[in-house]
Scaffold this motif. Structure first.
Motif, mmCIF file in Angstrom:
data_model
loop_
_atom_site.group_PDB
_atom_site.id
_atom_site.type_symbol
_atom_site.label_atom_id
_atom_site.label_comp_id
_atom_site.label_asym_id
_atom_site.label_seq_id
_atom_site.Cartn_x
_atom_site.Cartn_y
_atom_site.Cartn_z
ATOM 1 N N GLU A 1 -1.329 -5.651 -8.998
ATOM 2 C CA GLU A 1 0.115 -5.656 -8.720
ATOM 3 C C GLU A 1 0.400 -6.351 -7.385
ATOM 4 O O GLU A 1 1.390 -7.065 -7.247
ATOM 5 C CB GLU A 1 0.662 -4.231 -8.711
ATOM 6 N N GLN A 2 -0.478 -6.148 -6.417
ATOM 7 C CA GLN A 2 -0.292 -6.811 -5.124
ATOM 8 C C GLN A 2 -0.355 -8.330 -5.281
ATOM 9 O O GLN A 2 0.453 -9.059 -4.704
ATOM 10 C CB GLN A 2 -1.349 -6.342 -4.123
ATOM 11 N N LYS B 1 8.121 0.877 -8.681
ATOM 12 C CA LYS B 1 7.482 1.508 -7.529
ATOM 13 C C LYS B 1 8.241 1.209 -6.230
ATOM 14 O O LYS B 1 8.295 2.046 -5.326
ATOM 15 C CB LYS B 1 6.024 1.057 -7.388
ATOM 16 N N ASP C 1 0.837 -1.212 0.000
ATOM 17 C CA ASP C 1 0.000 0.000 0.000
ATOM 18 C C ASP C 1 0.864 1.252 0.000
ATOM 19 O O ASP C 1 0.580 2.218 -0.710
ATOM 20 C CB ASP C 1 -0.947 0.010 1.205
ATOM 21 N N THR C 2 1.930 1.227 0.805
ATOM 22 C CA THR C 2 2.844 2.380 0.866
ATOM 23 C C THR C 2 3.455 2.657 -0.496
ATOM 24 O O THR C 2 3.612 3.816 -0.895
ATOM 25 C CB THR C 2 3.959 2.123 1.909
ATOM 26 N N TRP C 3 3.784 1.627 -1.233
ATOM 27 C CA TRP C 3 4.357 1.794 -2.559
ATOM 28 C C TRP C 3 3.294 2.126 -3.595
ATOM 29 O O TRP C 3 3.629 2.444 -4.744
ATOM 30 C CB TRP C 3 5.102 0.528 -2.987
ATOM 31 N N GLY C 4 2.033 2.012 -3.234
ATOM 32 C CA GLY C 4 0.954 2.353 -4.151
ATOM 33 C C GLY C 4 0.642 1.278 -5.174
ATOM 34 O O GLY C 4 0.202 1.596 -6.293
ATOM 35 N N PHE C 5 0.838 0.009 -4.830
ATOM 36 C CA PHE C 5 0.527 -1.075 -5.756
ATOM 37 C C PHE C 5 -0.991 -1.166 -5.936
ATOM 38 O O PHE C 5 -1.752 -1.019 -4.992
ATOM 39 C CB PHE C 5 1.001 -2.427 -5.213
ATOM 40 N N THR C 6 -1.398 -1.459 -7.162
ATOM 41 C CA THR C 6 -2.810 -1.754 -7.424
ATOM 42 C C THR C 6 -3.101 -3.165 -6.885
ATOM 43 O O THR C 6 -2.177 -3.914 -6.551
ATOM 44 C CB THR C 6 -3.108 -1.722 -8.929
ATOM 45 N N LYS C 7 -4.375 -3.529 -6.827
ATOM 46 C CA LYS C 7 -4.739 -4.879 -6.362
ATOM 47 C C LYS C 7 -4.083 -5.958 -7.230
ATOM 48 O O LYS C 7 -3.574 -6.950 -6.733
ATOM 49 C CB LYS C 7 -6.265 -5.067 -6.373
#
Length: 176
Positions: free
Chosen positions: A108-109, A145, A100-106
C-alpha cells in the motif's frame, strides 16, 4: 579577444612601419605635406591602437567579472540543490511516517507514493506489474485508512500544511 589582439598588433606594426617611412622621407627631403600626411596617419593609428587596447582591457575585466559571478551562481545552485535534496528526503520520511501511522502495508505504501507522484492506476499497475483492478482495490483501502474520499483529497492531505503556511504568510503580508 584573439581577433582584437591581432588587430592591435597589426596597427602597432603599421604604426612602426609608418614611423620608419617618415624618418626615411625626412632624410630624403620629401615635401613637408607628404610627411605631415604620413604623420597624421601615424597619429590616427596610435589613437585607434589605444582605443582598441582600452576597449579590450575593459571587456576582459567584464568577462572575468562575469566568470566570477557565474562561479558564485553555480555554488548557490549547488547549495540549493543540496538543500532541495535534503528537503525532499525529509518530506519523503514525513510521508512514510504518516503511512506507518495509518497502518499501510508495504504494498500500500508503494501504491500510495505512486499516487502522490501523480501516476494513473494503469501506470501504477504497469510499474508494479500487477493488474489495474488490484491497484484500484489497494487505493480504495488506502483512502479508507487515511479517512479521505479519493485521490485528490489524499494528495491534498499532504499539501495542506504547506498551503496553510503560505496562506498565513500572505495574510501577514497583507496586514502589514
Amino acid at each position: 579577444m584573439k581577433k582584437d589582439l591581432v588587430i592591435i598588433a597589426l596597427l602597432v606594426l603599421i604604426m612602426l612601419f609608418k614611423l620608419v617611412d617618415i624618418v626615411a622621407d625626412v632624410q630624403l627631403e620629401i615635401p613637408a605635406w607628404h610627411i605631415a600626411q604620413e604623420s597624421v596617419l601615424v597619429l590616427l593609428t596610435v589613437i585607434a591602437t589605444l582605443y582598441l587596447s582600452r576597449d579590450l582591457m575593459r571587456r576582459s575585466r567584464q568577462v572575468k567579472a562575469l566568470a566570477h559571478r557565474l562561479a558564485q551562481a553555480d555554488k548557490q545552485i549547488d547549495n540549493l540543490s543540496t538543500q532541495m535534496r535534503a528537503a525532499r528526503q525529509e518530506y519523503s520520511q514525513a510521508v512514510a511516517s504518516q503511512f506507518d501511522t495509518w497502518g499501510f502495508t508495504k504494498s500500500e505504501q508503494q501504491v500510495a507514493f505512486l499516487i502522490l507522484k501523480g501516476l494513473s492506476f494503469k501506470e501504477i499497475a504497469e510499474v508494479r506489474q500487477t493488474k489495474e483492478k488490484t491497484v484500484r482495490q489497494q487505493a480504495s483501502t488506502i483512502y479508507g485508512k487515511a479517512e479521505v474520499d479519493g485521490r485528490h483529497t489524499f494528495c491534498a492531505w499532504f499539501m495542506e500544511d504547506f498551503i496553510q503556511d503560505h496562506n498565513q504568510e500572505l495574510a501577514n503580508n497583507e496586514a502589514a
